[in-house]
Design an enzyme around this catalytic site. Structure first.
Site, PDB file in Angstrom:
ATOM      1  CG  MET A  34      -7.845   7.457   6.228  1.00  0.00           C
ATOM      2  SD  MET A  34      -8.434   6.219   5.041  1.00  0.00           S
ATOM      3  CE  MET A  34      -9.409   5.148   6.117  1.00  0.00           C
ATOM      4  CE  LYS A  43      -7.922   0.519  -1.793  1.00  0.00           C
ATOM      5  NZ  LYS A  43      -7.183  -0.737  -1.834  1.00  0.00           N
ATOM      6  CG  ASP A  90      -2.127  -0.841   1.071  1.00  0.00           C
ATOM      7  OD1 ASP A  90      -2.380  -1.296  -0.056  1.00  0.00           O
ATOM      8  OD2 ASP A  90      -2.834  -1.066   2.071  1.00  0.00           O
TER       9      ASP A  90
END
Length: 273
Positions: free
Chosen positions: A180, A66, A44
């Site tokens: 996030m 991502k 990742d």
């Protein structure tokens, strides 16, 4: 890459490995061993610098990571790519930031591999909330202050609106870890305060947690609702709750002094030392 049904004894093995919050020293021993033995590593974007260096020198490294709003590969193609290399008989490591089973879509990859009969195992990693709390020296479940920790992601699937159950999350005796959360910081502040959480509730914002460029910023729920958070473009975690109130400065003042006489015989022995 067409999907071929059915397994075979000559197929390779897939290992989902948690890369932790960023510091290579926080990897588990099992994670280091898996990387050293891997022939293919699909990693990742959030995997910390230095962790890939632990992979076998001849291992093929493929970035499939991502970031919010910027996907290098759709999840379906990532699933197919993992299976493709496993069908070649390779030892495949799927390297994920933090813990694979916490907001890492590991379930989708495991289900896909199970359907194809491809062996898969999981090596856990330190998830961001635990790493950031440890870095700041704060307990998420401080006795008498916080009795629960809730993990929430502020990033849904494409097109999904961020609309959690604020009343359930606004627990004054709990700690929230919002992954996030930078872009949704104002919405978090407004939602929680409207649900009854005091506007003075401490918030710790951690950007690039457990990395050399880690940044911490303390604010309050009310200030976050009005101003958002001071963070750059790195992965940002919001920790909300009374357990996040900043510690007092180190040092032992008069109020913290220990009266050894109050400890009886033990105090006398300690005093002599």
């Amino acid at each position: 890459m067409r999907e071929l049904g059915g397994g075979g004894s000559g197929w390779g093995q897939v290992t989902l490995v948690g890369a932790g919050p960023g510091d290579p020293d926080l990897l588990t021993v099992a994670a280091v061993k898996a990387l050293a033995a891997a022939e293919v590593v699909l990693y990742d974007a959030l995997v910390g610098d230095g962790i890939l260096d632990l992979a076998h020198p001849q291992a093929e490294r493929i970035c499939v990571g991502k970031r919010s709003g910027r996907h290098s590969l759709p999840q379906g193609e990532i699933n197919a790519l993992i299976a493709f290399h496993a069908r070649r008989g390779k030892r495949v490591v799927r390297l994920k930031g933090g813990d694979p089973m916490v907001f890492g879509r590991a379930g989708e990859e495991i289900e896909h591999l199970d359907e194809l009969g491809i062996p898969v195992r999981v090596i856990p990693g330190i998830t961001a909330a635990l790493g950031c709390a440890a870095s700041a020296g704060l307990s998420l479940t401080r006795r008498g202050v916080s009795r629960a920790v809730t993990f929430v992601t502020a990033h849904g699937r494409d097109g999904e609106r961020f609309e959690p159950d604020w009343a359930r999350l606004a627990d004054p005796q709990g700690t929230l870890a919002i992954y996030m959360g930078r872009e949704q910081a104002r919405a978090v502040g407004r939602g929680l305060s409207a649900a009854g959480l005091p506007v003075g509730t401490p918030v710790l914002v951690v950007e690039n947690g457990c990395r050399p460029d880690e940044r911490r910023h303390w604010t309050t729920l009310g200030e976050m609702a009005e101003q958002g958070v001071a963070a750059g473009k790195g992965p940002t975690l919001l920790l909300v709750g009374e357990a996040l109130r900043p510690r007092r400065a180190a040092g032992c003042g008069a109020a913290d002094a220990v009266d050894l006489r109050a400890l009886g015989d033990l105090g006398e022995r300690l005093d002599h030392h």
